[in-house]
Design a protein around this motif. Structure first.
Motif, PDB file in Angstrom:
ATOM      1  N   MET A  48      51.995 -96.835  -2.451  1.00 35.34           N
ATOM      2  CA  MET A  48      52.900 -96.525  -1.335  1.00 35.34           C
ATOM      3  C   MET A  48      52.423 -95.293  -0.563  1.00 35.34           C
ATOM      4  O   MET A  48      52.708 -95.156   0.630  1.00 35.34           O
ATOM      5  CB  MET A  48      54.329 -96.310  -1.825  1.00 35.34           C
ATOM      6  N   PHE A  49      51.688 -94.410  -1.215  1.00 31.51           N
ATOM      7  CA  PHE A  49      51.227 -93.199  -0.534  1.00 31.51           C
ATOM      8  C   PHE A  49      50.176 -93.504   0.540  1.00 31.51           C
ATOM      9  O   PHE A  49      49.893 -92.656   1.377  1.00 31.51           O
ATOM     10  CB  PHE A  49      50.736 -92.171  -1.550  1.00 31.51           C
ATOM     11  N   ASN A  50      49.609 -94.719   0.531  1.00 32.46           N
ATOM     12  CA  ASN A  50      48.701 -95.121   1.613  1.00 32.46           C
ATOM     13  C   ASN A  50      49.391 -95.028   2.971  1.00 32.46           C
ATOM     14  O   ASN A  50      48.756 -94.756   3.983  1.00 32.46           O
ATOM     15  CB  ASN A  50      48.202 -96.556   1.400  1.00 32.46           C
ATOM     16  N   TYR A  51      50.698 -95.256   2.990  1.00 27.25           N
ATOM     17  CA  TYR A  51      51.445 -95.201   4.249  1.00 27.25           C
ATOM     18  C   TYR A  51      51.473 -93.807   4.857  1.00 27.25           C
ATOM     19  O   TYR A  51      51.696 -93.668   6.061  1.00 27.25           O
ATOM     20  CB  TYR A  51      52.889 -95.667   4.041  1.00 27.25           C
ATOM     21  N   LEU A  52      51.274 -92.777   4.071  1.00 27.20           N
ATOM     22  CA  LEU A  52      51.343 -91.416   4.611  1.00 27.20           C
ATOM     23  C   LEU A  52      50.288 -91.161   5.675  1.00 27.20           C
ATOM     24  O   LEU A  52      50.491 -90.332   6.567  1.00 27.20           O
ATOM     25  CB  LEU A  52      51.249 -90.391   3.475  1.00 27.20           C
ATOM     26  N   SER A  53      49.172 -91.896   5.601  1.00 30.13           N
ATOM     27  CA  SER A  53      48.130 -91.718   6.624  1.00 30.13           C
ATOM     28  C   SER A  53      48.618 -92.162   8.006  1.00 30.13           C
ATOM     29  O   SER A  53      48.026 -91.792   9.019  1.00 30.13           O
ATOM     30  CB  SER A  53      46.862 -92.479   6.241  1.00 30.13           C
ATOM     31  N   ILE A  60      44.890 -88.956   4.037  1.00 24.30           N
ATOM     32  CA  ILE A  60      43.796 -89.823   3.593  1.00 24.30           C
ATOM     33  C   ILE A  60      43.067 -89.162   2.428  1.00 24.30           C
ATOM     34  O   ILE A  60      42.742 -89.803   1.427  1.00 24.30           O
ATOM     35  CB  ILE A  60      42.829 -90.133   4.758  1.00 24.30           C
ATOM     36  N   TRP A  61      42.843 -87.867   2.545  1.00 21.21           N
ATOM     37  CA  TRP A  61      42.100 -87.147   1.502  1.00 21.21           C
ATOM     38  C   TRP A  61      42.941 -86.981   0.237  1.00 21.21           C
ATOM     39  O   TRP A  61      42.422 -87.108  -0.874  1.00 21.21           O
ATOM     40  CB  TRP A  61      41.631 -85.792   2.042  1.00 21.21           C
TER      41      TRP A  61
END
Length: 168
Positions: A48-53, A60-61
């Motif tokens: 789910m943290f992929n959405y933070l980008s 991303i980093w």
């Protein structure tokens, strides 16, 4: 300085802390749910943290580092560290490029879920190499698991973003 010229700067302590929290949460959730985070059937909720980008490309980093650290404990060892981390970094940048001009957050999130589900061919490939299981079956199962985790995670991130400003 030109208007479109990007300024290189160092991160503030607050920004570094936010990135560290995201990295740590990715690792903690992956390892807490390790039984479904690794292997031929995966539903890695930490994805789910992929959405933070979508909110800020600096995440991303943080997510890539989270994948790297979590995959250090993967049953596939260094293969998963390298393939998982590099794949995550590349797909996050591709997804950032694909979604940055889309104005609807919901559409961005749908595109992100699809992109990440499709990208699971990299994990399917490594599992095929290690286990000898058929590639397309691996890809289908892992892709569906990714889609499920992104769907659940998307709702969570969308709701949390109503209370926390991830753009900063």
């Amino acid at each position: 300085m030109e208007k479109n010229q990007e300024v290189t700067r160092t991160l503030t302590t607050s920004e570094m802390a936010k990135l560290a929290i995201v990295t740590g949460l990715y690792v903690a959730i992956t390892l807490l749910l390790a039984v479904i985070s690794f292997g031929a059937i995966q539903v890695r909720l930490s994805e789910m943290f992929n959405y933070l980008s979508l909110y800020n490309k600096k995440y991303i980093w943080a997510v890539t580092l989270g994948v790297l650290i979590a995959n250090l404990l993967s049953p596939l060892g260094m293969l998963d560290v390298v393939v998982g981390s590099v794949s995550t970094l590349i797909v996050l940048w591709i997804n950032y490029s694909l979604t940055r001009k889309i104005r609807s957050r919901k559409i961005q999130m749908i595109v992100t879920a699809i992109v990440f589900a499709f990208s699971m061919f990299t994990i399917a490939g490594q599992l095929t190499l290690v286990s000898g299981l058929p590639f397309f079956i691996n890809w289908l199962i892992i892709g569906l698991g990714e889609l499920a985790s992104m769907a659940v995670g998307g709702v969570i991130i969308y709701w949390v973003a109503k209370r926390i400003d991830f753009t900063k």
